[in-house]
Design an enzyme around this catalytic site. Structure first.
Site, PDB file in Angstrom:
ATOM      1  N   GLU A 138       0.051  -1.071   5.758  1.00 56.14           N
ATOM      2  CA  GLU A 138       1.072  -0.553   6.681  1.00 56.14           C
ATOM      3  C   GLU A 138       0.790   0.902   7.017  1.00 56.14           C
ATOM      4  O   GLU A 138       0.966   1.335   8.156  1.00 56.14           O
ATOM      5  CB  GLU A 138       2.473  -0.682   6.056  1.00 56.14           C
ATOM      6  CG  GLU A 138       3.629  -0.471   7.035  1.00 56.14           C
ATOM      7  CD  GLU A 138       4.034   0.983   7.251  1.00 56.14           C
ATOM      8  OE1 GLU A 138       4.723   1.278   8.223  1.00 56.14           O
ATOM      9  OE2 GLU A 138       3.646   1.852   6.435  1.00 56.14           O
ATOM     10  N   ASP A 189       0.820  -1.215   0.000  1.00 60.02           N
ATOM     11  CA  ASP A 189       0.000   0.000   0.000  1.00 60.02           C
ATOM     12  C   ASP A 189       0.854   1.265   0.000  1.00 60.02           C
ATOM     13  O   ASP A 189       2.035   1.242   0.347  1.00 60.02           O
ATOM     14  CB  ASP A 189      -0.916   0.002   1.235  1.00 60.02           C
ATOM     15  CG  ASP A 189      -0.126  -0.107   2.537  1.00 60.02           C
ATOM     16  OD1 ASP A 189       0.601  -1.102   2.719  1.00 60.02           O
ATOM     17  OD2 ASP A 189      -0.191   0.827   3.370  1.00 60.02           O
TER      18      ASP A 189
HETATM   19 ZN    ZN Z   1       6.496   2.513   4.411  1.00 61.37          ZN
END
Ligand code: ZN
Ligand code: NAG
Ligand code: NAG
Ligand code: NAG
Ligand code: NAG
Length: 576
Positions: free
Chosen positions: A230, A163
């Protein structure tokens, strides 16, 4: 001296002078810090051999017989163009992620964009998909397993995330090249994810593909794990991956984890290049306080409305910042010690050097080093819990008293402190203000101050998931020696042969938190480390902002490192 005869003219004149001089001297010694300064200058420093030892370069055996692949990675034009294409293609697949997303089973449509990313990876790295075992964790988490021939060796784990942070719509026209194009301008590749961290993800896969194409057969298994949220704390993906890996391989079952993090940069103090794997992370806690008071007409107000009282609390909080603290538990002290001991260009003054080397046990020296670190806004909070009042809200109407007001304070917890200590400190401030206004306080579910009055109540709660400071990675064991040794080999032998000093690898603190927060149980050897050179750790890659970019040279350096590192630790002698 008090017994001296008063009629002795000579003495009576001298005594006060001598006494006076002694008093003045003592005042200078103890009243100022002269005594402390003298101690630092004159008292020998205890043995520093163990503080930041320099480790020998580690060269994988394959390099001695055939160095062509790693030289191709670093210098071959065709290889480079191909690699640019691969990273650009990854940037072109939009994998933006927002905060507070529902879990995959609860909202499958939120996450379908990752299907496209998976298709891209499979198309781009066919050899990996043919040879490695792939497990999809919570649908879009990718865990690849390359089985080694020696099952008694703990697997090495390389990680990154799929992501990226969102591009804010009103900044779109400020980008030099569109954020999802992956434009290469001859030096930099631009785009969201170019440096955080599709570069790391692609580099890992390129490395493994190179090894597979050479029929490399590892002894030590290799795990590759890519989460997909994340940037929203990994609660949906890395947490599931962590649980899956712990269940499959067990606690403390991994040789080492290398996740995104700092790499190499020139230090301001010494002017030398230093490698700084993140070996610790600060903790995190958001504390929310709500104040409820009786409403009423604003023509007959109390002396302090709830907004006034929360403003007072804000004032009290900011007037009382956390004290800085620097102990040997903090990687920042190790970092300073590395600078002091390996100041190859002799840029640090002797006094500063001596202070740094005493800072672990000498209070005054410690305070001098803290001062030095805190001069710079970017390093100030490496040695201090930060507090930032980030949200205040309340009030509805011009003629109505605010009944309900809310304040949120974000804290990054110092290495030496705990979430509990921050909560206690915070509640003390609330109680102090509450007492002045005869308000009750409910903190974390408990009534801690009951005024038996109905003038109002504070309610203090933890908002979002708190995180304790990470366990610090062990230093100078065999795992560390290999990491530092391969760094020296790659950067001294291959990338910067003209440098005439050794490249030191030093611990450091990662100011943010990475996916590794979900991997603490898998190994103590966690390195937040992306070894490539950037001119300055702050600002040069525009992470999370407009014109995020990566000097492509850095991408090749990273791949060269992974290529040499995987092979260098592929032996029982790399174990602790
Ligand atoms: Zn990162
Ligand atoms: C690579 O190997 C060749 C042939 O053995 C050797 O001449 C060359 O010096 C090596 N290069 C490096 C950077 O070690
Ligand atoms: C496998 O690794 C173990 C150490 O964990 C070592 O003792 C053993 O010799 C290795 N086996 C081979 C075939 O290298
Ligand atoms: C606080 O409230 C209690 C209970 O109503 C009252 O007895 C007391 O006088 C108040 N104290 C102040 C300082 O207003
Ligand atoms: C790690 O292990 C502890 C103790 O078994 C457990 O309570 C915790 O949930 C685990 N942490 C993670 C992130 O899985």
């Amino acid at each position: 001296m008090l017994g001296l005869p008063l009629d002795d003219k000579v003495s009576s004149k001298r005594v006060p002078t001598i006494v006076g001089s002694i008093v003045i001297l003592l005042t200078i010694l103890f009243g100022t810090n002269l005594f402390n300064y003298l101690r630092i200058e004159l008292v020998p420093i205890s043995n520093t051999d163990s503080l930041c030892p320099l480790h020998e370069p580690v060269v994988p055996e394959s390099f001695i017989t055939d160095n062509s692949t790693v030289l191709t990675i670093l210098h071959d034009e065709d290889y480079k163009l191909n690699s640019i294409k691969k990273l650009a293609g990854a940037i072109q697949v939009d994998t933006q992620i927002f905060d507070n997303q529902p879990d995959v089973p609860d909202s499958p449509e939120t996450w379908v964009k990752f299907i496209k990313f998976h298709e891209y990876l499979e198309k781009t790295f066919p050899t990996i998909y043919e040879n490695l075992e792939l497990t999809k964790v919570n649908t879009y988490g990718l865990v690849y397993f390359w089985k080694g021939s020696n099952e008694s060796l703990k697997p090495l784990m390389l990680t990154a995330h799929q992501d990226v942070v969102p591009v804010q719509k009103d900044t779109l026209d400020k980008w030099t090249y569109p954020p999802f194009e992956g434009h290469y301008d001859g030096k930099f590749i631009y785009g969201r994810g170019a440096s955080d961290c599709k570069n790391v993800l692609i580099s890992i896969l390129e490395t493994v593909e190179l090894l597979l194409n050479q029929n490399y057969q590892p002894q030590r298994s290799l795990l590759i794990a890519f989460g997909f949220d994340e940037e929203a704390s990994g609660v949906v993906s890395a947490s599931a991956i962590g649980r899956y890996l712990e269940k499959t391989y067990g606690k403390d079952s991994i040789y080492a984890i290398i996740d995104e993090g700092p790499g190499l940069a020139a230090d301001d103090l010494t002017g030398t290049i230093i490698a700084t794997p993140g070996t610790g992370e600060k903790g995190y806690v958001d504390i929310e306080v709500q104040l409820t008071t009786p409403g009423g007409h604003s023509s007959i107000p109390p002396d302090h409305t709830s907004i006034g009282i929360l403003s007072e609390l804000s004032y009290v909080i900011e007037k009382d910042p956390y004290s800085p603290i620097l102990t040997s538990k903090n990687p920042t002290l190790s970092y300073m010690q590395c600078l002091a001991l390996h100041d190859s260009k002799s840029k640090i003054s002797t006094f500063t050097k001596k202070s740094i080397l005493r800072a672990g046990y000498d209070k005054f020296a410690n305070s001098q080093v803290i001062k030095l670190i805190q001069k710079n806004r970017f390093s100030k909070y490496l040695v201090q819990t930060s507090q930032a009042i980030d949200i205040i809200s309340g009030g509805e109407k011009a003629n109505a008293l605010p009944e309900h007001v809310r304040l949120l304070v974000n804290h990054r917890v110092a290495i030496e402190s705990t979430v509990g200590a921050v909560k206690d400190h915070f509640v003390d401030r609330v109680i102090e203000v509450a007492k002045r206004h005869n308000l009750s306080v409910k903190a974390f579910g408990e009534l801690v101050l009951d005024t038996k009055d109905n003038s109002g109540v504070f309610e203090v709660n933890v908002f979002s998931r708190p995180l304790e400071t990470a366990p610090t990675t062990p230093l100078n064991d065999n795992v560390w020696k290999h990491l530092a040794g391969v760094t020296r080999h790659v950067f001294e032998d291959l990338i910067y042969p003209e440098i005439d000093y050794p490249i030191v690898t030093s611990p450091s603190i990662m100011t943010g938190n990475t996916d590794t927060r979900h991997y603490w149980n898998l190994t103590r050897n966690i390195f937040r480390y992306s070894p490539f050179y950037v001119q300055s750790i702050v600002g040069s890659t525009n992470v999370h902002s407009v014109d995020e970019k990566l000097a492509f040279e850095g991408h090749l350096q990273l791949t060269a490192f992974f290529y040499q590192y995987i092979q260098a630790v592929d032996t029982p002698t790399a174990d602790n």
